[in-house]
Scaffold this active site. Structure first.
Site, PDB file in Angstrom:
ATOM      1  N   HIS A 251       0.803  -1.227   0.000  1.00 23.85           N
ATOM      2  CA  HIS A 251       0.000   0.000   0.000  1.00 23.85           C
ATOM      3  C   HIS A 251       0.839   1.282   0.000  1.00 23.85           C
ATOM      4  O   HIS A 251       0.657   2.153  -0.831  1.00 23.85           O
ATOM      5  CB  HIS A 251      -0.881   0.030   1.251  1.00 23.85           C
ATOM      6  CG  HIS A 251      -1.813  -1.123   1.397  1.00 23.85           C
ATOM      7  ND1 HIS A 251      -2.934  -1.312   0.612  1.00 23.85           N
ATOM      8  CD2 HIS A 251      -1.805  -2.151   2.281  1.00 23.85           C
ATOM      9  CE1 HIS A 251      -3.574  -2.407   1.004  1.00 23.85           C
ATOM     10  NE2 HIS A 251      -2.916  -2.937   2.010  1.00 23.85           N
TER      11      HIS A 251
HETATM   12  O1  RIB Z   1      -4.817   0.119   4.837  1.00 22.31           O
HETATM   13  C1  RIB Z   1      -3.429   0.071   4.608  1.00 22.31           C
HETATM   14  C2  RIB Z   1      -2.730   1.063   5.455  1.00 22.31           C
HETATM   15  O2  RIB Z   1      -2.896   0.735   6.826  1.00 22.31           O
HETATM   16  C3  RIB Z   1      -1.207   1.070   5.229  1.00 22.31           C
HETATM   17  O3  RIB Z   1      -0.708   2.341   5.477  1.00 22.31           O
HETATM   18  C4  RIB Z   1      -0.713   0.107   6.262  1.00 22.31           C
HETATM   19  O4  RIB Z   1       0.640   0.380   6.654  1.00 22.31           O
HETATM   20  C5  RIB Z   1      -1.640   0.405   7.400  1.00 22.31           C
HETATM   21  O5  RIB Z   1      -1.133   1.545   8.092  1.00 22.31           O
END
Ligand code: RIB
Ligand code: CA
Length: 320
Positions: A251
């Site tokens: 992500h």
């Molecule tokens: O939903 C994904 C996010 O939530 C990313 O930033 C992961 O590191 C968590 O913080």
């Protein structure tokens, strides 16, 4: 050269995003602030020192600790995904000499809190500093509350968060970062600053599989390759058992790529709001993405990415 401040809750994907940012010639990391999210603030801050040590830096950015809990909502974490230590349980790994395999960098956190460092850095680089937010938006909202006129001198905010046209990853309709602190997200989305959003809709298009990771790291003995291999077992096992493939979504690397390679993405203007009180929908990000442009846009939402090209440039950059 893009000057950035990264706000982060490391977290495995945060770690891989930070490595990407430091290895990107297009980016100068001026400061890093930590926030409660995947793990608690102290663990996230310790993890940042581990990541900085991995990078063998000759000089360090300004680093500061931020908020230990959300503005209103109760504390939660994502240890089930990122491991008890937030970095895939790598803290306990030792070398053959009985030393910590991943030790911390010898650099000190600022005496200032994250919100003050955010405002100070914006003031130092007005209309130039870009904030990249990879965790819950609590630190940014505190800075907005403290001095919104200063905050509005930020060039833009690039954030990983939200979900619009598919299921959430922490509840049916909410993404983790926004779910942890929806009140903070509401403040950021309504602060009157340019916002670029990497929601799950785009981060889910990049599936980094165990096979691909193995292929990229094969034969590499450098400490960053070893860390990537060591730190991703837990998250890939979680994905195998809960998401359906042995791998994970990287992500937090997407907002960095949006800065480095915007040509890999498609985006739309949108008016984004956050549900802060819904019993069933708290943390839901709401925008009508059916219209190509809106008159009251408050954000640019990235909706498509060339996943193959992203992964190619990601590995070329971090393994350079
Ligand atoms: O939903 C994904 C996010 O939530 C990313 O930033 C992961 O590191 C968590 O913080
Ligand atoms: Ca994160």
């Amino acid at each position: 050269m893009k000057r950035v401040l990264i706000d982060t809750d490391p977290g495995v994907d945060d770690a891989l995003a930070l490595i990407y940012a430091f290895k990107s010639p297009e980016i100068k990391v001026e400061a890093i602030t930590t926030v409660n999210g995947n793990v608690n603030l102290e663990t996230a801050s310790h993890n940042l020192l581990i990541i900085l040590n991995l990078l063998n830096l000759t000089e360090f950015p300004v680093i500061a600790k931020g908020e230990a809990q959300p503005l209103v909502k109760p504390l939660i974490d994502a240890k089930d995904v990122h491991g008890e230590d937030g970095l895939g349980n790598t803290r306990e790994l030792m070398t053959s000499k009985g030393e910590l395999k991943y030790d911390i960098a010898e650099c000190q956190f600022s005496e200032l809190s994250a919100d003050d460092v955010i405002l100070e850095m914006i003031d130092t680089y007005p209309y130039e500093l870009i904030i990249v937010a990879l965790g819950p938006l609590t630190n940014l909202s505190k800075a907005i509350q403290k001095d919104i006129s200063c905050f509005r001198k930020v060039q833009s905010v690039y954030l990983m968060g939200g979900v619009f046209t598919e299921y959430g990853n922490i509840t049916t309709n909410a993404e983790f970062n926004v779910f942890v602190d929806p009140h903070a997200a509401h403040e950021v989305f309504n602060a009157g600053i340019p916002i670029h959003i990497a929601p799950l809709d785009v981060t889910h298009q990049v599936e980094l599989t165990g096979d691909r990771l193995k292929e990229e790291l094969i034969g590499r003995e450098d400490i960053i390759s070893q860390f990537i291999s060591d730190s991703t077992h837990a998250i890939m096992t979680f994905y195998q058992e809960n998401v359906g493939f042995y791998g994970f979504h990287i992500h937090d690397a997407l907002p960095i790529a949006m800065l480095n390679h915007p040509e890999l993405f498609m985006s739309v203007d949108a008016h984004v709001q956050v549900e802060t009180e819904g019993e069933l929908t708290s943390g839901m990000t709401v925008a009508d993405l059916r219209k190509p442009t809106v008159t009251d846009s408050n954000a640019i939402v990235y909706v498509e990415v060339d996943a193959d090209s992203f992964l190619e440039t990601y590995f070329k950059t971090i393994l350079s």
